[in-house]
Design a protein around this motif. Structure first.
Motif, PDB file in Angstrom:
ATOM      1  N   TYR A  10      -6.189  -1.394   6.902  1.00 23.17           N
ATOM      2  CA  TYR A  10      -7.475  -1.899   6.432  1.00 23.17           C
ATOM      3  C   TYR A  10      -7.328  -3.323   5.891  1.00 23.17           C
ATOM      4  O   TYR A  10      -8.104  -4.228   6.230  1.00 23.17           O
ATOM      5  N   LYS A  11      -6.309  -3.526   5.077  1.00 22.50           N
ATOM      6  CA  LYS A  11      -6.093  -4.862   4.508  1.00 22.50           C
ATOM      7  C   LYS A  11      -5.850  -5.885   5.618  1.00 22.50           C
ATOM      8  O   LYS A  11      -6.352  -7.007   5.580  1.00 22.50           O
TER       9      LYS A  11
ATOM     10  N   GLY B  53       0.832  -1.199   0.000  1.00 18.58           N
ATOM     11  CA  GLY B  53       0.000   0.000   0.000  1.00 18.58           C
ATOM     12  C   GLY B  53       0.861   1.241   0.000  1.00 18.58           C
ATOM     13  O   GLY B  53       2.086   1.162   0.148  1.00 18.58           O
TER      14      GLY B  53
ATOM     15  N   GLU C  71      -4.183   2.136   4.458  1.00 13.21           N
ATOM     16  CA  GLU C  71      -4.450   1.074   3.483  1.00 13.21           C
ATOM     17  C   GLU C  71      -3.973  -0.273   4.030  1.00 13.21           C
ATOM     18  O   GLU C  71      -4.664  -1.290   3.967  1.00 13.21           O
TER      19      GLU C  71
END
Ligand SMILES: Cc1cc2nc3c(=O)[nH]c(=O)nc-3n(C[C@H](O)[C@H](O)[C@H](O)COP(=O)(O)OP(=O)(O)OC[C@H]3O[C@@H](n4cnc5c(N)ncnc54)[C@H](O)[C@@H]3O)c2cc1C
Lengths: 389, 468
Positions: B293-294, B285, B290
């Motif tokens: 979140y992943k 990311g 990001e």
């Protein structure tokens, strides 16, 4: 720690090829000078390991003149030991040297120029088959005296500085600096003998021991305690392979200390953009990267720039392991020194600084043969400090 | 020594011809070069080699091919010879053409995201070149040592760290320049019509004539290769589980999130690892958010399993993590060569349906235990779980001939087992190629023969490889 025997190590080489590159995979080029020069897999550290195993251990191939040339094309620069990712890799140079010892001992046959080099040292005490009496001629006209008990340093010049016409200038420059800084020192002049660094690397352990023992005896007899060397090659062997009774310095270490102490003034003239080439036997073999740089940094007229391959990833000049004399790797357009001077030119530097008479010789020749002497000049740090143009 | 080789009388003439093409330094028929080029880092060889030659440009390649046709002598192109299955070795003697002097990176096109390289450009070279000149783009790098060539890798249809998202590395070809076995230079891909090799073009896809054929259909001299975005951050999450049967479904779920860039399953045949399977998922990311979140999405997958059956692991154990986050070229896999302190390992890379992983794993353990050798598994998921490369890794000590022989035996048995499971050994050695062809439908094999006949009427390109 005792050295490991190459016989128990060579088969561990996987020929994966990390050894051909710099440790950080510089895109500039291959960092093994013999592979750079020849490009056949035989001329790579992995190829060498497999050939050594096949010829000397499993005897699956015969010893030939060509094999002997391959074995001696290695400059012992130590890049492979630095770049190999396996634990045994750090012993790579020792492995090649030990294999050479076996070749010498069993009289399998050496390249002609290697035999000649060894014979020169054996008969004349120097690599060049020059007269012993001429060894001190480099100092002609300088007020340099013979070492005597009570002198603080023995200035050990080595074969290249003593006889090669270009390197003699560096030898003189260093002497003048020591005089200028009022260092208490003396030289051996025609009494000096080859230190044996290359002899040992070529595998002639018997001759090396003779040189070492003679030198130790002489040093002791004269009351030598501290030695300062012009050449990193001498520095390497006197420091690591001798008896440990002497304090050994490379001249850049001593000059750095003198500058720090304020006893050696630095030139004030503008020199320009300078890049420094790390000699293998000062850098990779002995970890001294900073002293030469500190000296250059201390000169106000120098803008010091680094080559992409520097410090432990420096690219060898191709002259090590006696190649400066045998010319096995150091020949032809593709020889390492030619590529190395372009590394320097590409930094925008107008001076390529070195701290080794072998590098001085090979790189200056390369600048000439590449036709770039109008773009860059090669100077030993001693010459820059002595303000010699 | 295997292979037929040549009658000795032609030797000097051919050597003279080769040396006049490439220069004395780069052509050899001396025993030392012939020896080094007759063996690889695995257990294949020694094979008969008659000449070694290193061309510098396409013109020289054409001339060498002409010499080979004139004397009806085989040519084997070679990159770094690192398949460990001897694919860069000739099967029937002849000329080994070491491509590594053709080492120029010819064009980098940032906007169009491609790079054009000569056949000898290595993974290490291209990687560090991109890092310096265009750090926001990368190519899909295999875990092979940095000397491995880009072209050698696409010829064997290899895979890299971007193969989950973008397919195996031969899918990343925009175009090729090839010297055909009859000597013509042929441009393949958009570059044969357009001034630029920017994609394959809406043309018959002839790149397939050179991928997977192990250099038996021509010599690739240039390659236009796709580059992909390189994100600023790279992290790894892990899943640990004891039950092997859970692996395929977990992989399915992980790939289904479309959040993972690289997916591996690792394990070793030691007592502790037998019951301990580990999945690593690499995430990338540009922002912390990001990555976070992943991570959260991937963590949720483990929560869907009954208490403790699949354990989400973050941070991943450092030595394992470093394999996936270390700056390429990847060092860790090569270290398998020193597991037995003996400079060697072989691996059967079995291309399998992902649901076959548990069975394949048990088979590997069974073979290794029975033969008394070390075994570890390295499984890379290719595509979105479309297939897996199951690497059966067998290290050995080169100095112990019996151990080397046991590994050869393990390879034979593994190849057989893989075929029985419906998989196919990848970068198959000559013996495994025979095993594959025995199972291959005859019409398919006939088509291969017709292609060879059309492209290589004199049969000069490494005859014997792929049973050619
Ligand atoms: C530690 C380790 C890890 C590895 N990990 C991976 C991995 O993650 N992914 C992966 O895909 N592979 C991996 N490999 C396998 C292999 O090393 C790589 O695929 C490598 O890229 C092959 O390139 P090479 O230059 O060694 O090819 P070579 O072995 O030299 O050649 C491979 C084949 O291509 C042919 N060939 C080579 N050049 C040409 C040309 N110019 N024209 C036509 N034919 C040619 C040769 O004849 C041969 O058949 C690994 C290997 C090792 C040792």
């Amino acid at each position: 720690m005792a050295e490991l025997d190459y016989r128990s190590l060579v088969h561990r080489c996987f020929r994966c090829g990390f050894c051909k590159l710099t440790h950080d995979y510089s895109p500039v080029g291959f960092n093994c000078p013999m592979y750079h020069r020849f490009r056949l897999e035989t001329y790579s550290p992995g190829g060498l390991n497999w050939l050594i195993r096949a010829a000397l251990l499993t005897k699956s191939i015969e010893w030939t003149d060509h094999l002997s040339e391959i074995l001696y094309s290695c400059t012992m620069c130590g890049n492979c030991a630095e770049a190999c990712r396996f634990e045994f890799g750090k012993d790579m140079v020792n492995m090649f040297r030990q294999a050479r010892e076996d070749v010498v001992e069993t009289q399998l046959g050496l390249p002609k120029m290697v035999s000649q080099f060894l014979e020169n040292v054996y008969l004349y005490g120097n690599a060049f088959r020059e007269a012993r009496e001429a060894r001190g001629d480099w100092a002609a006209g300088l007020p340099v005296k013979q070492f005597a008990d009570g002198d603080e340093y023995l200035y050990y010049v080595g074969c290249v500085g003593s006889y090669d016409s270009r390197s003699r200038k560096a030898a003189r420059a260093l002497a003048s600096l020591l005089l200028k800084a009022s260092v208490s020192f003396g030289i051996l002049g025609q009494e000096e003998e080859c230190d044996g660094n290359e002899v040992r690397l070529l595998g002639e352990q018997g001759l090396f021991e003779r040189q070492r023992d003679r030198n130790i005896e002489k040093f002791k007899e004269l009351g030598v305690k501290k030695i300062v060397t012009l050449s990193p090659h001498s520095y390497n062997t006197l420091k690591n392979d001798y008896s440990g009774e002497f304090e050994v310095l490379h001249y850049t270490q001593l000059l750095r200390d003198l500058i720090r102490a304020g006893t050696l003034p630095v030139p004030q003239r503008a020199v320009g953009k300078v890049t420094y080439h790390d000699p293998c036997f000062l850098g990779r073999h002995n970890g001294e990267y900073d002293a030469p740089r500190e000296i250059l940094d201390s000169i106000p007229g120098i803008d010091l720039v680094e080559m992409e391959r520097s410090r432990n990833t420096a690219f060898c000049c191709g002259g090590g392991g006696a190649n400066f004399y045998t010319g096995i790797s150091a020949k032809g357009k593709e020889q390492a020194s030619n590529a190395r001077v372009w590394d320097a030119v590409n930094t925008g530097a107008n001076v390529l600084a070195v701290a080794c008479p072998v590098c001085l010789m090979t790189l200056e020749d390369a600048v000439k043969s590449e036709g770039i002497d109008d773009r860059i000049i090669v100077r030993d740090i001693s010459e820059i400090l002595a303000d010699n143009k | 020594m295997e292979g037929k080789g040549l009658p000795a009388m032609k030797d000097d003439l051919i050597h003279r011809d080769l040396a006049s093409i490439v220069g004395e330094d780069y052509a050899s028929n001396r025993p030392e070069e012939l020896f080094i080029y007759s063996v690889d880092s695995g257990t294949e060889g020694p094979r008969k080699v008659d000449y070694v030659v290193m061309p510098k440009n396409v013109d020289q390649v054409q001339k060498i091919v002409a010499v080979a046709n004139q004397h009806r002598i085989p040519i084997t192109p070679m990159g770094a010879n690192l398949t460990l299955n001897g694919l860069g070795l000739p099967v029937n003697g002849g000329i080994v053409m070491d491509m590594k002097r053709m080492d120029r990176i010819l064009e980098l096109n940032r906007q169009r995201k491609y790079v054009v390289v000569e056949a000898g450009v290595t993974q290490g070279m291209l990687g560090s070149y991109l890092e310096k000149n265009c750090p926001e783009l990368e190519h899909s790098r295999p875990e092979a040592p940095p000397m491995a060539t880009i072209v050698g890798n696409i010829v064997i249809r290899g895979h890299g760290y971007l193969s989950l998202r973008y397919g195996n590395n031969s899918h990343h070809i925009n175009g090729l320049e090839v010297v055909l076995p009859t000597g013509e230079v042929c441009n393949i891909g958009a570059g044969c019509v357009s001034p630029w090799p920017f994609c394959k073009g809406p043309l018959p896809d002839m790149t397939g004539l050179f991928c997977g054929w192990n250099g038996t259909t021509g010599v690739i001299t240039k390659l236009s290769l796709k580059l992909f975005p390189k994100r600023r951050m790279l992290d790894v999450v892990g899943y640990a589980m004891d039950d092997l049967e859970l692996v395929p479904e977990l992989l399915y779920q992980v790939t289904h999130t479309d959040m993972v860039d690289n997916l591996f399953v690792v394990g070793f045949a030691s007592d502790t690892h037998e019951s301990h399977k580990y999945v690593t998922a690499s995430i990338t990311g540009d922002l912390d958010e990001e990555i976070a979140y992943k991570k959260a999405v991937l963590k949720k997958i483990a929560a869907g399993y009954q208490e403790g059956r699949v354990r989400f692991d973050y941070p991943v154990w450092d030595p394992l993590k470093s394999r996936f986050v270390e700056k390429p070229p990847y060092v860790t896999p090569a270290l398998a060569a020193d597991f037995e302190r003996g400079g060697g390992f072989r691996y059967c890379g079995a291309i399998l349906p992902v649901d076959k992983i548990p069975e394949a794993w048990r088979k590997g353990m069974e073979i290794a235990h029975r033969l008394g050798i070390n075994f570890s598994a390295g499984i890379q998921i290719l595509g979105y779980c479309h297939s897996a490369m199951f690497g059966y890794v067998y290290p050995f000590n080169r100095a112990e001939e019996q151990e080397v022989e046991r590994v050869r035996k393990a390879m034979r048995e593994t190849n057989e087992a893989v075929l029985q499971m419906g998989g196919i050994p990848w970068k198959a050695e000559v013996a495994a190629q025979k095993q594959i062809i025995e199972k291959m439908e005859p019409n398919t094999h006939d088509l291969m023969k017709k292609i060879w006949k059309a492209l290589d009427p004199n049969g000069i390109m490494n005859p014997g490889n792929w049973c050619k």
